[in-house]
Design an enzyme around this catalytic site. Sequence first.
Site, PDB file in Angstrom:
ATOM      1  N   ASP A 451     -18.638 -28.970  43.202  1.00  0.00           N
ATOM      2  CA  ASP A 451     -19.143 -30.311  43.494  1.00  0.00           C
ATOM      3  C   ASP A 451     -18.634 -30.782  44.854  1.00  0.00           C
ATOM      4  OD1 ASP A 451     -20.400 -32.731  43.055  1.00  0.00           O
ATOM      5  OD2 ASP A 451     -19.413 -33.153  41.147  1.00  0.00           O
ATOM      6  N   ASP A 520     -28.161 -36.468  40.026  1.00  0.00           N
ATOM      7  CA  ASP A 520     -27.406 -37.137  38.953  1.00  0.00           C
ATOM      8  C   ASP A 520     -28.329 -37.984  38.098  1.00  0.00           C
ATOM      9  OD1 ASP A 520     -24.987 -36.070  39.487  1.00  0.00           O
ATOM     10  OD2 ASP A 520     -24.167 -37.802  40.526  1.00  0.00           O
TER      11      ASP A 520
HETATM   12  C1  DGJ Z   1     -20.961 -35.709  40.376  1.00  0.00           C
HETATM   13  C2  DGJ Z   1     -21.879 -34.722  39.732  1.00  0.00           C
HETATM   14  O1  DGJ Z   1     -23.155 -34.815  40.269  1.00  0.00           O
HETATM   15  C3  DGJ Z   1     -21.868 -34.939  38.231  1.00  0.00           C
HETATM   16  O2  DGJ Z   1     -22.754 -34.065  37.601  1.00  0.00           O
HETATM   17  C4  DGJ Z   1     -20.462 -34.736  37.709  1.00  0.00           C
HETATM   18  O3  DGJ Z   1     -20.079 -33.405  37.884  1.00  0.00           O
HETATM   19  C5  DGJ Z   1     -19.499 -35.664  38.449  1.00  0.00           C
HETATM   20  N1  DGJ Z   1     -19.631 -35.540  39.864  1.00  0.00           N
HETATM   21  C6  DGJ Z   1     -18.080 -35.388  38.033  1.00  0.00           C
HETATM   22  O4  DGJ Z   1     -17.176 -36.118  38.726  1.00  0.00           O
END
Ligand code: DGJ
Length: 694
Positions: A451, A520
Amino acid sequence: MPIHSSSTGWVLETRNTAYAIGINEIGLLTHRYWGARLPFVEDYPPPFKSAYFASTDGLHHFVPEEYPGYAGTKYIDPCLKVTFADEVRDVVLVYEDFKVTASSPPTLDLRLKDSFYPLHVTLHYRLHEEYDLIERWVTLENRGDEPILVERVFSAKLTLPPGADYSLTHMYGRHNDEFHMQRESLTPGLKVIESRRIIPSHRASPWFAIDRNASEENGEVWFGTLAWSGNFKITAEVTEFASTRISIGLNDWDFAWKLMPKQPFTTPASISGYTQNGFGAASQIFHDYVRDEIIPHGKIPHKILYNSWEATLFDVDEKSQSSLAKIAAQIGVELFVMDDGWFHNRNLDNAGLGDWFPDKVKFPNGIGGLIKNVNDLGMDFGLWVEPEMVNPNSDLYRAHPDWVIRFPTRTLTESRNQLILNMARADVQEYLIEALDKLLCENNIAFIKWDMNRSVSEPGWADAPGDQREIWVRYVQGLYKVWGTLRQRHPNVIWQSCASGGGRADFGILQFADQIWTSDNTEPTARLNIQEGYLQFLPANTMEAWVTDWGKELVPLEFRFHVSMCGSLGVGGNLLEWDQADHESAASCIRLYKDIRHIIQFGDQFRLISSQKNNFSAVQYLSKDQAEGVLFVFRTYIPERFNFPMIHLRGMESDALYTVEGFGQPRSGRAWMEAGLTVELKNLQSKVLRISRK
Ligand code: DGJ
């Protein structure tokens, strides 16, 4: 050999297209042609002549120089801008020689040099014949003794056939709302698509398509992308002489590179193509190329994963994750991924990033116990990390505050309570390689979600070896080095790239990651649009799509599954709160997906009715041998009575007989394509119909 050289220059031929370059009567390397392949090499037009325009400042506005450096009266958007040690700030490139390498794929190198200074520029062309794509990049070399400051170096200039009647399609968006298509007429002047955030970002994608009245299935489309996971720039320029050109490369905003003697600089590659078969064909070409040539495990079907983020947020431990894993296995999930929250002191987003070892309170005996439980349930185990980041509240930051990107005299801007490690630094790279390697060596981890949750600010680098502004490029090179080393050491691990969703979705990152976390935003009606944009240039197997609880008040679980089944299916809802009927419905959708995933992940995709433009949409996938397909149809919300549109299937063998699930007798492929079919749906209803050749 698809590269022909002659007295008029070079012709690069792919299966259906050709690109020609030549040297004109004043020695200028000019573009000649980019379009359909012609029968004879002699068919391609000669280089544009400069003579008529030579005495006016219109020369460069009309004559399409292949790679213009800023010099003289070139007021067009140049590809190269440098300052030499004596402060001379223009670059006069003259053609030197060329080299053809008959490797597979074949390459052409055109070597240019400055007429006075020891700056050498090589334009590289690599032909991907089967895909009708040409990869282009540039190498700079300083053969003198003094540094040269490079302020702009693009990867390619792409010249369209003469005319000013083109449209540009590009993508814009924001967090939770990525990949909106925008199509607009190009008019005289300069249009810029760019990122200044150290990642490509949610705001723009490093991709463009140019057309003249093309549709999804017909018409000329010139398209391209930059294989780069950082700041990029695409410009579309229409001159007053109706000459239309695209530039693509590293963003020159706040960019500088001190080109030291004997230290070459290589730009990222641009990849561009041409088709006469509309936007759909342009997408399919990129899909095939990415699957076959870029992603590390392009031939392996992706497992259906469960990700715990939306169910548990940071509240993870062996017991809660194991109970989710148990249900995940029962409904048919194949890979269980524990997201954020598992490492040292990570209870919220305000601590822990940087300390990549299990939290002693949540996992007193490490994560081995959970992994064993997951493996015993017959699933692989995956883990979330965010290696480029650090929280000020972490052991790592307390030990190395100097490792973050910053200007020493400015307040550090935190975003999500975090700072960015300077990936350009060798010590940061080493730390991350060792920390993540240890994690992978000590645990049976089959999948990593990588991430990256903020854009850069105060982009300083106090002890930079060259110009501080090199950070924009050296950061990405450092990222690639860390990720590349880990990939080499752990070749079987599948990696997923995430940057708060789709903030880093590009051909560069796909050399390391097999998948991208698309957004997201998992609300299914929004997802339809986000996915449609994503699939313009990236293939379905890279598009990770979870079924979550977003939208559950209105949207049936089946609809939510159908949306996610259009890519690489995952589940992210709180399975502990789903009832028996939900579990059964999920299990049945997962069974179906397992049956059709080879078609979705490796077949051709056809956007039959756009979801970004309509509330009733349809998308079809067809296996490469045209034998099996699947049709997804979605109706979101249409507030009145509705004439259901004809859905014309695509890509089928005309004379072969096919059945479409629910439509009785077989009909010829041609009939399904020409006469079509209609599917009646209520609001927020969807259908998946299988297509089979008899
Ligand atoms: C952002 C990501 O896009 C989410 O899917 C998740 O992994 C969060 N970060 C976790 O902090």
